[in-house]
Design a protein around this motif. Structure first.
Motif, PDB file in Angstrom:
ATOM      1  N   VAL A  31       0.856  -1.182   0.000  1.00 34.03           N
ATOM      2  CA  VAL A  31       0.000   0.000   0.000  1.00 34.03           C
ATOM      3  C   VAL A  31       0.892   1.233   0.000  1.00 34.03           C
ATOM      4  CG1 VAL A  31      -1.757   1.312   1.260  1.00 34.03           C
ATOM      5  CG2 VAL A  31      -1.807  -1.190   1.320  1.00 34.03           C
ATOM      6  N   LEU A  32       0.619   2.136  -0.910  1.00 31.99           N
ATOM      7  CA  LEU A  32       1.242   3.449  -0.909  1.00 31.99           C
ATOM      8  C   LEU A  32       0.228   4.382  -0.271  1.00 31.99           C
ATOM      9  CD1 LEU A  32       3.732   5.053  -1.938  1.00 31.99           C
ATOM     10  CD2 LEU A  32       2.351   5.601  -3.949  1.00 31.99           C
ATOM     11  N   LEU A  33       0.648   5.133   0.735  1.00 38.10           N
ATOM     12  CA  LEU A  33      -0.283   5.953   1.492  1.00 38.10           C
ATOM     13  C   LEU A  33       0.297   7.312   1.806  1.00 38.10           C
ATOM     14  CD1 LEU A  33       0.208   5.401   5.154  1.00 38.10           C
ATOM     15  CD2 LEU A  33       0.784   3.444   3.714  1.00 38.10           C
ATOM     16  N   SER A  34      -0.578   8.260   2.053  1.00 44.17           N
ATOM     17  CA  SER A  34      -0.124   9.557   2.544  1.00 44.17           C
ATOM     18  C   SER A  34       0.271   9.344   4.003  1.00 44.17           C
ATOM     19  CB  SER A  34      -1.235  10.602   2.425  1.00 44.17           C
ATOM     20  OG  SER A  34      -2.332  10.272   3.239  1.00 44.17           O
ATOM     21  N   SER A  35       1.159  10.169   4.513  1.00 51.25           N
ATOM     22  CA  SER A  35       1.620   9.981   5.887  1.00 51.25           C
ATOM     23  C   SER A  35       0.503  10.179   6.907  1.00 51.25           C
ATOM     24  CB  SER A  35       2.812  10.890   6.202  1.00 51.25           C
ATOM     25  OG  SER A  35       2.457  12.234   6.001  1.00 51.25           O
ATOM     26  N   ASP A  36      -0.625  10.762   6.480  1.00 51.56           N
ATOM     27  CA  ASP A  36      -1.759  10.884   7.399  1.00 51.56           C
ATOM     28  C   ASP A  36      -2.786   9.764   7.210  1.00 51.56           C
ATOM     29  OD1 ASP A  36      -2.766  11.816   5.005  1.00 51.56           O
ATOM     30  OD2 ASP A  36      -3.580  13.665   5.825  1.00 51.56           O
ATOM     31  N   GLY A  37      -2.424   8.721   6.441  1.00 49.84           N
ATOM     32  CA  GLY A  37      -3.215   7.501   6.406  1.00 49.84           C
ATOM     33  C   GLY A  37      -4.207   7.325   5.279  1.00 49.84           C
ATOM     34  N   LEU A  38      -4.105   8.081   4.207  1.00 54.42           N
ATOM     35  CA  LEU A  38      -5.010   7.904   3.072  1.00 54.42           C
ATOM     36  C   LEU A  38      -4.356   7.042   1.999  1.00 54.42           C
ATOM     37  CD1 LEU A  38      -6.408  11.530   2.743  1.00 54.42           C
ATOM     38  CD2 LEU A  38      -7.450   9.559   3.886  1.00 54.42           C
ATOM     39  N   VAL A  39      -5.075   6.043   1.508  1.00 56.12           N
ATOM     40  CA  VAL A  39      -4.557   5.150   0.470  1.00 56.12           C
ATOM     41  C   VAL A  39      -4.391   5.916  -0.839  1.00 56.12           C
ATOM     42  CG1 VAL A  39      -5.051   3.097  -0.916  1.00 56.12           C
ATOM     43  CG2 VAL A  39      -5.620   3.119   1.526  1.00 56.12           C
ATOM     44  N   LYS A  40      -3.205   5.789  -1.438  1.00 55.04           N
ATOM     45  CA  LYS A  40      -2.940   6.390  -2.741  1.00 55.04           C
ATOM     46  C   LYS A  40      -2.922   5.323  -3.830  1.00 55.04           C
ATOM     47  CE  LYS A  40      -0.149   9.702  -3.252  1.00 55.04           C
ATOM     48  NZ  LYS A  40       0.836  10.765  -3.327  1.00 55.04           N
ATOM     49  N   THR A  98       4.602  10.793   2.119  1.00 58.71           N
ATOM     50  CA  THR A  98       4.139   9.514   1.585  1.00 58.71           C
ATOM     51  C   THR A  98       4.910   8.358   2.219  1.00 58.71           C
ATOM     52  OG1 THR A  98       3.735  10.628  -0.507  1.00 58.71           O
ATOM     53  CG2 THR A  98       3.710   8.251  -0.566  1.00 58.71           C
ATOM     54  N   CYS A  99       4.196   7.241   2.449  1.00 58.47           N
ATOM     55  CA  CYS A  99       4.795   6.032   3.014  1.00 58.47           C
ATOM     56  C   CYS A  99       4.463   4.833   2.127  1.00 58.47           C
ATOM     57  CB  CYS A  99       4.235   5.740   4.406  1.00 58.47           C
ATOM     58  SG  CYS A  99       4.507   7.022   5.623  1.00 58.47           S
ATOM     59  N   LEU A 100       5.272   3.799   2.253  1.00 58.93           N
ATOM     60  CA  LEU A 100       5.043   2.531   1.580  1.00 58.93           C
ATOM     61  C   LEU A 100       4.951   1.458   2.655  1.00 58.93           C
ATOM     62  CD1 LEU A 100       4.916   0.717  -0.949  1.00 58.93           C
ATOM     63  CD2 LEU A 100       7.435   0.692  -0.913  1.00 58.93           C
TER      64      LEU A 100
END
Length: 144
Positions: A31-40, A98-100
């Motif tokens: 999952v690639l996500l914004s650092s505030d927890g939204l799925v990208k 962004t986080c992975l």
């Protein structure tokens, strides 16, 4: 297997996550996500599981930043790893905001997975930036 592109979470980067999962044996999903927890972008999880994973990964990333700023001299997080009985969860920074997050079986080679995550991020870092969300102004324009 679960849908690779959940409703409402489509991205041109889905195929990159799929490639990562396919390249590293025993890797299940990413999952690639914004650092505030939204799925990208997501591969290998249904929409509810992707949202749950994004929320968990965001929290782990935030805890890592807090630990870094308190005990490590800065708040830069390279990677957070959670080791469970049968699963490994990796969360790494993937670009500004962004986080992975990647789930893999215990049989996976953690060094290979970490390397592949790093190479994926380096190859597309400019496209992974998530701008900070702006607070919406209150009715009447007071900003409260």
């Amino acid at each position: 297997m679960a849908s690779d592109v959940p409703t409402g979470h489509s991205s041109d980067l889905d195929w990159l996550l799929g490639g990562l999962v396919q390249r590293v044996p025993y890797t299940r999903s990413a999952v690639l996500l914004s650092s505030d927890g939204l799925v990208k972008s997501v591969h290998g999880l249904d929409p509810d599981s992707a949202d749950h994973m994004a929320a968990l990964a965001s929290g782990l990333y935030s805890l890592g930043r807090s630990a870094g700023s308190r005990f490590g001299g800065d708040s830069e997080v390279r990677q957070v790893v959670v080791e469970l009985d049968s699963t490994l969860l990796f969360v790494s920074t993937a670009g500004s905001g962004t986080c992975l997050a990647v789930l893999a079986g215990r049989e996976t080679d953690a060094a290979v997975l970490g390397y592949e995550m790093t190479m994926l991020v380096k190859s597309v870092r400019p496209y992974l930036v998530t701008p900070a969300r702006q607070a919406a102004a209150a009715p009447g324009g007071t900003g409260r």
